[in-house]
Design a protein around this motif. Structure first.
Motif, short mmCIF file in Angstrom:
data_model
loop_
_atom_site.label_atom_id
_atom_site.label_comp_id
_atom_site.label_asym_id
_atom_site.label_seq_id
_atom_site.Cartn_x
_atom_site.Cartn_y
_atom_site.Cartn_z
N GLN A 1 10.86 -5.66 -2.96
CA GLN A 1 11.50 -4.68 -1.96
C GLN A 1 11.66 -3.73 -2.87
O GLN A 1 11.65 -3.59 -3.95
N ARG A 2 11.81 -2.49 -2.14
CA ARG A 2 12.19 -1.24 -2.63
C ARG A 2 13.40 -1.05 -3.53
O ARG A 2 14.50 -1.94 -3.21
N ALA A 3 13.33 -0.35 -4.62
CA ALA A 3 14.36 -0.17 -5.31
C ALA A 3 15.86 0.77 -4.64
O ALA A 3 15.36 1.68 -4.13
N THR B 1 10.40 5.25 -2.46
CA THR B 1 9.20 4.93 -3.03
C THR B 1 8.58 3.44 -2.48
O THR B 1 9.41 2.51 -2.60
N PRO B 2 7.33 3.50 -2.18
CA PRO B 2 6.82 1.99 -1.48
C PRO B 2 6.86 1.23 -2.89
O PRO B 2 6.65 1.28 -3.88
N THR B 3 6.63 -0.04 -2.08
CA THR B 3 6.41 -1.22 -3.16
C THR B 3 4.81 -1.23 -3.27
O THR B 3 4.12 -0.76 -2.36
N GLU C 1 3.82 -3.13 -0.19
CA GLU C 1 3.56 -2.37 0.96
C GLU C 1 2.10 -1.52 0.71
O GLU C 1 1.92 -1.05 1.90
N SER C 2 1.51 -1.27 -0.40
CA SER C 2 0.62 -0.38 -0.68
C SER C 2 -0.58 -1.12 -0.52
O SER C 2 -1.76 -0.52 -0.86
N GLY C 3 -0.55 -2.34 -0.20
CA GLY C 3 -2.00 -3.21 -0.13
C GLY C 3 -2.08 -4.34 -1.13
O GLY C 3 -2.82 -5.42 -0.70
#
Length: 329
Positions: free
Chosen positions: A233-235, A241-243, A246-248
């Motif tokens: 999960q995101r900080a 800022t994506p994880t 989430e970026s694929g």
């Protein structure tokens, strides 16, 4: 059959005396501990996440206990040197370990031989923080997203290098996870700690790295590009800022839980007291500010919850290390 009043009174007095005696004996450890300074061994160099968290805990714990907490950095062998010293110390609560979770959960898979058994010789005391791995690249790379970075790396196979805090460190493992999941090639450059690796990333000597938080201020200043965080999960400190998931890169998880440990055999009353007091310290504004400043998220767990988390991380990291064939000796 009736019990005489005098006998009943005597029975009650005996029972009360027994109960009071037990109450005086059982919590005796907690009542008298600590009665002398405590040594907190940090198994990584000064200036890194473990050191910042350890010194923050030491300050708060010292105030709570009205005792001196002596912080001693004993880095080396991916945390093994400091952990070994604690594992072999007297189990009396006066020698504690501050370490990344990787020393406990990953090292048994990375090293063919170890001078101690982390699972048997050390007792989890308290979780302190989840340290997030932030994917950062040098500004010279013509990329502004994870997708662009992967495309660039694939178009330039073997030309990129990445730094880490050392062979087998959580930042090294994160880099190898990225190589596997993104199907890219890059040369690993290990350093003696995260600070020198970050310095070389800033200088352009390496192209990218996973940073545990100290690099965030440089990203904010435009000296580095922050692309993603390698967590489920995101900080909380970087909500925009994506994880990597989430970026694929589905399921990417390179989080590390830092914590405090004691030698096996340390009385449960001492472990419980330390856990309670450390959790109080972690909830203080001073600790929140210090730990959030390095990009980490505070995590307070019970002793059992911390031990359960360790077992889960050991299974997850062990499977990856064995699949990737990573060995340090």
């Amino acid at each position: 059959m009736k019990t005489s009043p005098s006998l009943a009174g005597l029975t009650r007095r005996v029972l009360c005396a027994a109960i009071l005696g037990m109450a005086a004996c059982v919590p005796a450890w907690a009542q008298t501990y600590p009665s002398q300074p405590i040594r907190l061994i940090v198994s990584f160099p000064p200036g890194g996440a473990a050191d910042v968290i350890g010194r923050t805990i030491a300050t708060g714990l010292g105030e709570a206990f009205k005792q001196t907490i002596v912080v001693e950095n004993r880095p080396g062998a991916n945390g093994n040197i400091g952990a070994d010293a604690v594992a072999k110390a007297a189990p009396d609560g006066y020698t504690l370990l501050m370490s990344s979770g990787g020393t406990i959960t990953a090292n048994p898979f990375l090293f063919s031989k170890m001078s101690f058994n982390p699972e048997k010789d050390l007792t989890p005391v308290a979780s302190t923080a989840v340290v997030r791995p932030y994917l950062m690249v040098h500004p010279s790379l013509p990329v502004n997203s994870v997708q662009e970075f992967i495309a660039y790396a694939r178009a330039n196979p073997g030309k990129l290098s990445y730094g880490s805090a050392g062979n087998g460190s959580s930042l090294h493992l994160a880099g190898e996870m990225l190589k596997r999941d993104a199907r890219i090639e890059a040369t690993h450059v290990p350093y003696r700690g995260a600070a020198p690796a970050l310095n070389d990333l800033l200088a352009g000597q390496v192209h990218f790295m996973f940073d545990s938080g100290p690099g965030l201020k440089h990203a904010e200043a435009g000296k580095l590009k922050l692309l993603a965080v390698g967590s489920p999960q995101r900080a909380s400190q970087q909500p925009n800022t994506p994880t990597l998931a989430e970026s694929g890169l589905t399921g990417f998880d390179a989080d590390t839980v830092f914590g405090i440990y004691a030698p096996a055999g340390t009385p449960a009353a001492i472990i419980d007291k330390l856990n309670a007091e450390i959790n109080k310290v972690l909830r203080s504004p001073q600790a929140v500010a210090a730990i959030n400043a390095i990009g980490a998220d505070i995590q307070t767990l019970s002793v059992k919850e911390f031990a359960d988390r360790q077992r889960s991380d050991r299974a997850r990291l062990g499977a990856f290390i064995q699949q990737a064939g990573i060995k340090l000796d």
